[in-house]
Design an enzyme around this catalytic site. Structure first.
Site, PDB file in Angstrom:
ATOM      1  N   PHE A 131       0.840  -1.192   0.000  1.00 29.66           N
ATOM      2  CA  PHE A 131       0.000   0.000   0.000  1.00 29.66           C
ATOM      3  C   PHE A 131       0.880   1.250   0.000  1.00 29.66           C
ATOM      4  CE2 PHE A 131      -2.831   3.186   2.003  1.00 29.66           C
ATOM      5  CZ  PHE A 131      -3.750   3.232   0.975  1.00 29.66           C
ATOM      6  N   ASP A 200       2.489  -5.000   8.553  1.00 29.28           N
ATOM      7  CA  ASP A 200       1.255  -4.218   8.539  1.00 29.28           C
ATOM      8  C   ASP A 200       0.094  -5.209   8.470  1.00 29.28           C
ATOM      9  OD1 ASP A 200      -0.991  -2.680   7.921  1.00 29.28           O
ATOM     10  OD2 ASP A 200       0.108  -1.327   6.587  1.00 29.28           O
ATOM     11  N   TYR A 225     -10.276   0.643  11.270  1.00 26.66           N
ATOM     12  CA  TYR A 225     -11.542   0.959  10.591  1.00 26.66           C
ATOM     13  C   TYR A 225     -11.958  -0.061   9.547  1.00 26.66           C
ATOM     14  CZ  TYR A 225      -8.283   3.147   7.229  1.00 26.66           C
ATOM     15  OH  TYR A 225      -7.265   3.406   6.356  1.00 26.66           O
ATOM     16  N   LYS A 226     -11.149  -1.089   9.304  1.00 27.39           N
ATOM     17  CA  LYS A 226     -11.526  -2.102   8.325  1.00 27.39           C
ATOM     18  C   LYS A 226     -12.226  -3.252   9.051  1.00 27.39           C
ATOM     19  CE  LYS A 226      -7.470  -0.938   5.514  1.00 27.39           C
ATOM     20  NZ  LYS A 226      -8.130   0.011   4.612  1.00 27.39           N
ATOM     21  N   ARG A 387     -12.822  -5.074  -6.512  1.00 27.69           N
ATOM     22  CA  ARG A 387     -12.436  -5.688  -5.243  1.00 27.69           C
ATOM     23  C   ARG A 387     -13.668  -5.911  -4.369  1.00 27.69           C
ATOM     24  NH1 ARG A 387      -8.325  -2.899  -0.989  1.00 27.69           N
ATOM     25  NH2 ARG A 387     -10.173  -1.641  -0.721  1.00 27.69           N
TER      26      ARG A 387
END
Length: 434
Positions: A131, A200, A225-226, A387
């Protein structure tokens, strides 16, 4: 293979021991939400909890709530809950800041720990498709420390690990492809080369069993938040292996963002910095009491699964959902140029399925927008990735069938070709946020 029917999917839902966990969430009626890998949905308990913090603890308790409501301890208390999801121990995790900020802290410490004894180690190695924020942070630190950032394909990482490497920095599940890396094997390979491993967990914490201690990892960060369902911009978390925390204690080492809450005695207000003990030194500024309350509600939705088999049960269902999604796409959406980009092997797959469409064969962005109009929420990543997050806490098998049914209709009718679906008037979360 015979066509998979919706009736068969409903039968799977009827046998699903995790189905009651869906009641923990406030999802809009009629929506098929396949984007929890970008932003988890609202837990049913969150609004009331946040309201209580705002009107009661803040509104009535005011400053006394730092003690009476435990605001000051919330980073550690929520961190202890997250620790149960990532194979860490009590007192090893704090919920603070953002993933980017926490990565900066641990990557800087990892570089210092290695390079003080081996200044010739000048390389940070990462995956080319990691990312971007992780790569940007690493690039910044490399410039500051006179190091180099080396990027490699996922299958080329091990070949990069030699005596010039200081730190291996990887994301356990790739945000584009959903590919799951072997944390234990890659960490062991980094250690054999004399390097440290920073992980990560943004796309793995809460989505699948993670065993940081068992894998021998050195440092880890992740977002709230995921899959942790902590709300937009929720605090992230940071973990340091106890062996490194003990060394930092013994040597009174700093982390680079030496804020007042990481001080050994923050309320003495002394002008000089003295690092706190253990993971506490990685707290920087004042904890966000409201955001941490929301994050705790989100983490509790994962911990509720312990009564239903825990993360192992969630993982089994996640794989079954993604197997179903792949099979249905191949049965019902064939002939449109879509390629499954996510690994089919369970050991190499996270909790999402990514499809690739060559831009010459169609507009993947427009397809996602047409699905969104129908209430099927996935997302798009340039140049041609569709996705879909398969999140077992609140997603059922029949819903996966329905989502692919809508997709098949969008493709067969050519609905995605309508000009309104290809307009990119301004950035949106479906094109800009991991």
């Amino acid at each position: 293979m015979s066509d998979i029917t919706r009736l068969a999917c409903q039968a799977l839902d009827a046998q699903d021991s995790l189905a009651p966990l869906r009641g923990q969430f406030s999802l809009p009626a009629g929506m098929l939400y396949l984007d929890g890998n970008s932003l988890g949905p609202l837990p049913s308990a969150t609004a009331a909890r946040v309201q209580a913090v705002v009107t009661g603890e803040w509104g009535q308790g005011l400053i006394s709530s730092w003690n009476s409501a435990g605001w000051i301890d919330r980073p550690r208390l929520v961190g202890d809950k997250i620790a149960r999801l990532i194979g860490a121990g009590p007192g090893e995790v704090v919920a603070v800041d953002s993933t980017s900020i926490n990565l900066y802290k641990v990557l800087a410490v990892a570089l210092a720990l290695v390079r003080e004894g081996a200044p010739g180690r000048r390389r940070i190695v990462s995956e080319r498709d990691n990312f971007p924020t992780d790569l940007y942070i690493a690039e910044s630190l490399a410039r500051q420390h006179g190091c180099d950032l080396t990027l490699a394909g996922a299958d080329e990482i091990e070949a990069q690990l030699d005596d010039s490497v200081a730190v291996l920095m990887l994301t356990q599940v790739n945000y584009r492809t959903g590919r799951l890396l072997d944390m234990a094997a890659l960490t062991a390979r980094a250690h054999a080369a004399g390097a440290l491993a920073v992980w990560d967990l943004a796309h793995s914490a809460g989505a699948l069993p993670v065993d940081l201690r068992g894998a021998g990892a050195d440092f880890a960060v992740g977002c709230g938040y995921k899959y942790l369902n902590g709300g937009p911009g929720a605090p992230a978390f940071v973990w340091v292996h106890p062996r490194h925390a003990a060394r930092m204690d013994a040597e009174a080492r700093w982390q680079p963002l030496s804020g007042w809450m990481g001080h050994a005695t923050p309320f003495d207000f002394t002008p000089g910095y003295q690092p706190g003990a253990g993971i506490g030194r990685f707290i920087c500024g004042t904890p966000s009491a409201i955001s941490l309350a929301a994050l705790e509600c989100g983490v509790d939705t994962l911990l509720a699964a312990e009564a239903c088999g825990g993360l192992a049960a969630l993982r089994r269902k996640s794989l079954a959902l993604s197997d179903l999604f792949i099979a249905l796409v191949e049965q019902r959406c064939a002939g449109h140029g879509l390629q499954v980009q996510t690994p089919r092997e369970h050991a190499r797959r996270g909790s999402q399925v990514s499809l690739y469409l060559d831009p010459a064969d169609g507009d993947a962005y427009a397809m996602v927008q047409a699905l969104i109009e129908r209430g099927v929420i996935g997302d798009f990543r340039a140049p041609g990735i569709l996705r879909f997050g398969l999140t077992p806490l609140y997603l059922g098998f029949a819903e996966v069938w329905d989502a692919v049914d809508h997709f098949a209709q969008v493709l067969a009718s050519g609905q995605w070709r309508e000009p309104r679906f290809s307009r990119r008037s301004r950035p949106s979360h479906r094109t800009t946020v991991t």
